[in-house]
Design a protein around this motif. Structure first.
Motif, PDB file in Angstrom:
ATOM      1  N   ILE A 385       0.732  -1.092  -0.037  1.00 15.94           N
ATOM      2  CA  ILE A 385      -0.043   0.200  -0.173  1.00 15.94           C
ATOM      3  C   ILE A 385       0.854   1.396  -0.202  1.00 15.94           C
ATOM      4  O   ILE A 385       0.306   2.275  -0.166  1.00 15.94           O
ATOM      5  CB  ILE A 385      -0.993   0.154   1.178  1.00 15.94           C
ATOM      6  CG1 ILE A 385      -0.137   0.027   2.594  1.00 15.94           C
ATOM      7  CG2 ILE A 385      -1.705  -1.225   1.509  1.00 15.94           C
ATOM      8  CD1 ILE A 385      -0.825   0.540   3.682  1.00 15.94           C
ATOM      9  N   ALA A 386       2.106   1.163  -0.106  1.00 15.72           N
ATOM     10  CA  ALA A 386       3.119   2.325   0.316  1.00 15.72           C
ATOM     11  C   ALA A 386       2.882   3.151  -0.910  1.00 15.72           C
ATOM     12  O   ALA A 386       3.152   4.309  -0.809  1.00 15.72           O
ATOM     13  CB  ALA A 386       4.408   1.838   0.337  1.00 15.72           C
ATOM     14  N   GLY A 387       2.738   2.820  -2.037  1.00 10.43           N
ATOM     15  CA  GLY A 387       2.549   3.760  -3.234  1.00 10.43           C
ATOM     16  C   GLY A 387       1.478   4.790  -3.184  1.00 10.43           C
ATOM     17  O   GLY A 387       1.938   5.821  -3.826  1.00 10.43           O
ATOM     18  N   SER A 388       0.681   4.682  -2.518  1.00 11.25           N
ATOM     19  CA  SER A 388      -0.393   5.799  -2.267  1.00 11.25           C
ATOM     20  C   SER A 388      -0.160   6.647  -0.817  1.00 11.25           C
ATOM     21  O   SER A 388      -0.834   7.637  -0.589  1.00 11.25           O
ATOM     22  CB  SER A 388      -1.767   5.303  -2.279  1.00 11.25           C
ATOM     23  OG  SER A 388      -1.871   4.275  -1.301  1.00 11.25           O
ATOM     24  N   LEU A 389       0.739   6.412  -0.301  1.00 15.00           N
ATOM     25  CA  LEU A 389       1.215   6.984   1.195  1.00 15.00           C
ATOM     26  C   LEU A 389       1.759   8.516   0.929  1.00 15.00           C
ATOM     27  O   LEU A 389       2.671   8.680  -0.079  1.00 15.00           O
ATOM     28  CB  LEU A 389       1.986   6.270   2.014  1.00 15.00           C
ATOM     29  CG  LEU A 389       1.214   5.141   2.301  1.00 15.00           C
ATOM     30  CD1 LEU A 389       2.301   4.083   3.236  1.00 15.00           C
ATOM     31  CD2 LEU A 389       0.096   5.037   3.267  1.00 15.00           C
ATOM     32  N   PRO A 390       1.563   9.362   1.693  1.00 20.42           N
ATOM     33  CA  PRO A 390       2.224  10.567   1.471  1.00 20.42           C
ATOM     34  C   PRO A 390       3.942  10.538   1.529  1.00 20.42           C
ATOM     35  O   PRO A 390       4.670  11.152   1.158  1.00 20.42           O
ATOM     36  CB  PRO A 390       1.469  11.562   2.626  1.00 20.42           C
ATOM     37  CG  PRO A 390       0.263  11.024   2.724  1.00 20.42           C
ATOM     38  CD  PRO A 390       0.511   9.674   2.570  1.00 20.42           C
ATOM     39  N   SER A 391       4.032   9.636   2.567  1.00 19.91           N
ATOM     40  CA  SER A 391       5.547   9.521   2.789  1.00 19.91           C
ATOM     41  C   SER A 391       6.201   8.199   2.126  1.00 19.91           C
ATOM     42  O   SER A 391       7.216   7.837   2.337  1.00 19.91           O
ATOM     43  CB  SER A 391       5.671   9.058   4.558  1.00 19.91           C
ATOM     44  OG  SER A 391       5.178  10.082   5.376  1.00 19.91           O
ATOM     45  N   ARG A 392       5.519   8.046   0.845  1.00 22.93           N
ATOM     46  CA  ARG A 392       6.047   6.690   0.257  1.00 22.93           C
ATOM     47  C   ARG A 392       7.528   6.816  -0.283  1.00 22.93           C
ATOM     48  O   ARG A 392       8.087   5.919  -0.500  1.00 22.93           O
ATOM     49  CB  ARG A 392       5.178   6.713  -1.038  1.00 22.93           C
ATOM     50  CG  ARG A 392       5.039   8.162  -2.121  1.00 22.93           C
ATOM     51  CD  ARG A 392       4.113   7.772  -3.047  1.00 22.93           C
ATOM     52  NE  ARG A 392       3.961   8.669  -3.948  1.00 22.93           N
ATOM     53  CZ  ARG A 392       3.287   9.909  -3.474  1.00 22.93           C
ATOM     54  NH1 ARG A 392       2.393   9.558  -2.711  1.00 22.93           N
ATOM     55  NH2 ARG A 392       3.075  10.932  -4.641  1.00 22.93           N
ATOM     56  N   ASN A 393       8.155   8.217  -0.586  1.00 20.02           N
ATOM     57  CA  ASN A 393       9.575   8.293  -0.936  1.00 20.02           C
ATOM     58  C   ASN A 393      10.394   7.661   0.286  1.00 20.02           C
ATOM     59  O   ASN A 393      11.648   7.682   0.055  1.00 20.02           O
ATOM     60  CB  ASN A 393       9.629   9.938  -1.072  1.00 20.02           C
ATOM     61  CG  ASN A 393       9.166  10.365  -2.416  1.00 20.02           C
ATOM     62  OD1 ASN A 393       8.654   9.270  -3.287  1.00 20.02           O
ATOM     63  ND2 ASN A 393       8.900  11.555  -2.612  1.00 20.02           N
ATOM     64  N   LEU A 394      10.033   7.643   1.458  1.00 21.18           N
ATOM     65  CA  LEU A 394      10.611   7.129   2.365  1.00 21.18           C
ATOM     66  C   LEU A 394      10.106   5.759   2.810  1.00 21.18           C
ATOM     67  O   LEU A 394      11.028   4.747   3.117  1.00 21.18           O
ATOM     68  CB  LEU A 394      10.658   7.866   3.818  1.00 21.18           C
ATOM     69  CG  LEU A 394      11.485   9.125   4.165  1.00 21.18           C
ATOM     70  CD1 LEU A 394      11.232   9.642   5.553  1.00 21.18           C
ATOM     71  CD2 LEU A 394      13.005   8.650   4.329  1.00 21.18           C
ATOM     72  N   VAL A 395       8.942   5.631   2.849  1.00 16.90           N
ATOM     73  CA  VAL A 395       8.673   4.293   3.164  1.00 16.90           C
ATOM     74  C   VAL A 395       8.925   2.895   2.222  1.00 16.90           C
ATOM     75  O   VAL A 395       9.123   1.976   2.689  1.00 16.90           O
ATOM     76  CB  VAL A 395       7.024   4.227   3.254  1.00 16.90           C
ATOM     77  CG1 VAL A 395       6.373   2.702   3.486  1.00 16.90           C
ATOM     78  CG2 VAL A 395       6.455   5.171   4.263  1.00 16.90           C
ATOM     79  N   ILE A 396       9.048   3.297   1.065  1.00 16.64           N
ATOM     80  CA  ILE A 396       9.059   2.124   0.020  1.00 16.64           C
ATOM     81  C   ILE A 396      10.825   1.847  -0.042  1.00 16.64           C
ATOM     82  O   ILE A 396      10.829   0.845   0.111  1.00 16.64           O
ATOM     83  CB  ILE A 396       8.690   2.861  -1.367  1.00 16.64           C
ATOM     84  CG1 ILE A 396       7.342   2.974  -1.466  1.00 16.64           C
ATOM     85  CG2 ILE A 396       9.381   1.826  -2.380  1.00 16.64           C
ATOM     86  CD1 ILE A 396       6.805   3.544  -3.060  1.00 16.64           C
ATOM     87  N   PRO A 397      11.618   2.840   0.087  1.00 16.73           N
ATOM     88  CA  PRO A 397      13.015   2.397   0.133  1.00 16.73           C
ATOM     89  C   PRO A 397      13.396   1.717   1.420  1.00 16.73           C
ATOM     90  O   PRO A 397      14.119   0.590   1.443  1.00 16.73           O
ATOM     91  CB  PRO A 397      13.690   3.634  -0.122  1.00 16.73           C
ATOM     92  CG  PRO A 397      12.880   4.831   0.153  1.00 16.73           C
ATOM     93  CD  PRO A 397      11.667   4.147  -0.476  1.00 16.73           C
ATOM     94  N   ILE A 398      12.695   2.365   2.466  1.00 21.03           N
ATOM     95  CA  ILE A 398      13.132   1.662   3.937  1.00 21.03           C
ATOM     96  C   ILE A 398      12.629   0.270   3.875  1.00 21.03           C
ATOM     97  O   ILE A 398      13.040  -0.563   4.199  1.00 21.03           O
ATOM     98  CB  ILE A 398      12.661   2.549   4.988  1.00 21.03           C
ATOM     99  CG1 ILE A 398      13.325   3.748   4.834  1.00 21.03           C
ATOM    100  CG2 ILE A 398      12.859   1.800   6.396  1.00 21.03           C
ATOM    101  CD1 ILE A 398      12.685   4.714   6.007  1.00 21.03           C
ATOM    102  N   ALA A 399      10.956   0.046   3.506  1.00 21.95           N
ATOM    103  CA  ALA A 399      10.545  -1.374   3.692  1.00 21.95           C
ATOM    104  C   ALA A 399      11.384  -2.220   2.673  1.00 21.95           C
ATOM    105  O   ALA A 399      11.407  -3.546   3.029  1.00 21.95           O
ATOM    106  CB  ALA A 399       8.895  -1.121   3.490  1.00 21.95           C
ATOM    107  N   LEU A 400      11.378  -1.778   1.477  1.00 19.17           N
ATOM    108  CA  LEU A 400      12.067  -2.871   0.558  1.00 19.17           C
ATOM    109  C   LEU A 400      13.568  -3.092   0.972  1.00 19.17           C
ATOM    110  O   LEU A 400      13.866  -4.443   0.860  1.00 19.17           O
ATOM    111  CB  LEU A 400      12.229  -2.073  -0.922  1.00 19.17           C
ATOM    112  CG  LEU A 400      12.685  -2.678  -2.004  1.00 19.17           C
ATOM    113  CD1 LEU A 400      11.938  -4.070  -2.240  1.00 19.17           C
ATOM    114  CD2 LEU A 400      12.699  -1.877  -3.462  1.00 19.17           C
ATOM    115  N   SER A 401      14.261  -2.165   1.652  1.00 18.47           N
ATOM    116  CA  SER A 401      15.544  -2.651   2.250  1.00 18.47           C
ATOM    117  C   SER A 401      15.561  -3.553   3.125  1.00 18.47           C
ATOM    118  O   SER A 401      16.020  -4.536   3.095  1.00 18.47           O
ATOM    119  CB  SER A 401      16.203  -1.336   2.741  1.00 18.47           C
ATOM    120  OG  SER A 401      17.595  -1.625   3.356  1.00 18.47           O
ATOM    121  N   ALA A 402      14.436  -3.495   4.101  1.00 17.58           N
ATOM    122  CA  ALA A 402      14.309  -4.186   5.094  1.00 17.58           C
ATOM    123  C   ALA A 402      14.120  -5.845   4.532  1.00 17.58           C
ATOM    124  O   ALA A 402      14.440  -6.821   4.853  1.00 17.58           O
ATOM    125  CB  ALA A 402      13.233  -4.016   6.111  1.00 17.58           C
TER     126      ALA A 402
END
Length: 472
Positions: A385-402
């Motif tokens: 669901i990260a693609g539609s979040l306001p903080s997606r530019n942070l959430v996506i790389p952090i979650a993908l890294s994890a």
């Protein structure tokens, strides 16, 4: 005006005090820094200047630079804590600048996972790597506020240096560093799938090269450390295929011998430091492969191609144990509470604070808080669901890294210690805090929430049910 100022001050002081408490508690409990057998070997090389590559030479070289300042593990402990909590402080400050006080407290609380409080008290490459990655993540967040090109370039440059440093600490660290590196790049390098793929490829090549380049610059001698993975996988293939996958090592009935040595938990029975080393040992296999004038990885690749099902079975069995998925018993002690014996007499001292942190960590090891598979499921769910979040530019790389780093242990792993998953747990906690903060201010459909958290709920249910089976 005075009331507003007080509220602003309180919103900044509260998370700052929380983080200070966490860092201070770990430092006081584990001072001057818990030293495992790995750390003892590294410190010996740091003081002698004779480096090999069994453990990351970059860490040993750095430790050697700190020895004149203060001998022992204390400088490395301080550095770990500064990187770890300093990175969280950057994220908290970023949240406060955006007037997101609840998020600031949640980000500060991420450092209080019991496993992180205990692990960061030990001098370990995993903790140093996690600290570097948290700091790089904090700089990534602040990059969005940098309007001046010079400031942004400095933030990106320092973050890239931290990522390169992290990549010198583990050969599989590139799985964690590449997503953050890509996110640090200009928008033009991330516009469209083709450009993202190209940027990711360049990042992967750069991060993968960091470790061997650093080792060569430092002048570290080859130790054959890569043989641990090769031997473990050959042992797994032999166990599950019933066919000897090892090169000839002068052992009668190697399949039967291997059966008594192999464990899906770790490769250690094949090493030289266990009480009863396997006859199919490190030195024997290394010599046998070298006699063939063949790369160990090429030899392993041949065995995998010949027995793909046995290899997959071995790897899945190990990943299951490594991530604490469908297991019954405690694999091993989740954290250490005392230093290994060493010639310098460095040790942590028993006390109420140490016992409290250690006790909480031991209890949490029996809960989803310390089951890496649950964190991997959370990271996956957040990404859906990260693609539609306001903080997606942070959430996506952090979650993908994890997620990528944690999944990487399905292939790049020879043991099942929880410390390997410290970054996955912390990064997922950060991504989850950002996600929940974004969702709290939005109208969220039940279907969307279910998509985000169903994987973790399913995995947690399976974990608990499996652990209860013997009691039924």
């Amino acid at each position: 005006m005075t009331s507003w100022f007080r509220r602003e001050a309180l919103s900044a002081i509260s998370p700052a005090l929380l983080m200070l408490m966490g860092a201070t508690a770990t430092a006081l409990a584990y001072w001057p820094g818990l030293m495992t057998w790995d750390a003892i070997r590294q410190y010996d090389q740091a003081t002698s200047g004779a480096f090999d590559d069994w453990h990351p030479p970059a860490m040993e070289w750095l430790w050697r630079q700190l020895v004149p300042i203060h001998a022992g593990p204390a400088p490395m402990l301080v550095l770990q804590l500064l990187l770890f909590w300093g990175g969280l402080a950057l994220l908290v400050a970023w949240a406060l600048k955006g007037q997101r006080r609840g998020l600031a407290m949640a980000l500060a609380a991420c450092g209080f996972l019991p496993i992180s409080l205990a692990l960061t008290g030990a001098v370990l490459k995993d903790c140093l790597m996690a600290g570097a990655l948290v700091s790089a993540t904090g700089l990534l967040a602040w990059g969005s506020y940098a309007s001046r090109p010079v400031i942004r370039a400095l933030l990106i440059g320092f973050a890239v240096l931290l990522l390169l440093f992290a990549s010198t600490l583990r050969f599989n660290a590139f799985l964690a560093t590449v997503p953050i590196f890509v996110a640090l790049m200009p928008e033009t390098a991330r516009s469209g799938r083709l450009r993202i793929a190209g940027t990711a490829l360049i990042a992967a090549l750069l991060m993968i090269a960091a470790l061997p380049v650093a080792n060569r610059l430092i002048g570290a001698q080859s130790s054959g450390v890569e043989m641990s993975l090769v031997i473990f996988d050959l042992g797994g293939i032999t166990e599950h295929s019933g066919i000897d996958a090892f090169p000839p090592v002068g052992v009668a009935d190697p399949v039967a011998v291997n059966h008594h040595c192999y464990s899906p938990v770790k490769w250690d029975p094949y090493s030289w430091w266990v009480d009863a080393p396997c006859a199919i040992g490190f030195a024997n296999v290394r010599t046998a492969i070298a006699a063939r004038h063949e790369s160990p990885y090429r030899f392993l690749a041949g065995a995998i191609l010949s027995h793909p099902l046995a290899y997959a079975t071995h790897r899945l069995a190990h990943f299951n144990v490594n991530t604490r998925f469908l297991v019954h018993d405690e694999i091993e002690r989740p954290v250490q509470v005392e230093s290994a014996p060493n010639d310098w007499g460095y040790k942590v001292h028993p006390g109420a604070l140490l016992s409290t942190i250690d006790g909480i960590a031991l209890i949490s090891a029996h809960t989803p808080l310390d089951w890496p598979i649950v964190w991997l499921a959370l990271a996956f769910g957040v990404l859906t669901i990260a693609g539609s979040l306001p903080s997606r530019n942070l959430v996506i790389p952090i979650a993908l890294s994890a997620l990528l780093y944690g999944l990487g242990y399905g292939v790049f792993s020879v043991a099942a210690e929880l410390r390997y998953h410290l970054w996955t747990m912390i990064a997922t906690a950060i991504a989850l805090a950002l996600t929940l903060a974004d969702l709290s201010g939005a109208q969220v459909s039940r279907q969307r929430l279910l998509r985000a958290f169903a994987p973790a709920l399913l995995v947690t249910t399976l974990c608990i049910a499996w652990r209860l089976i013997p009691a039924l």
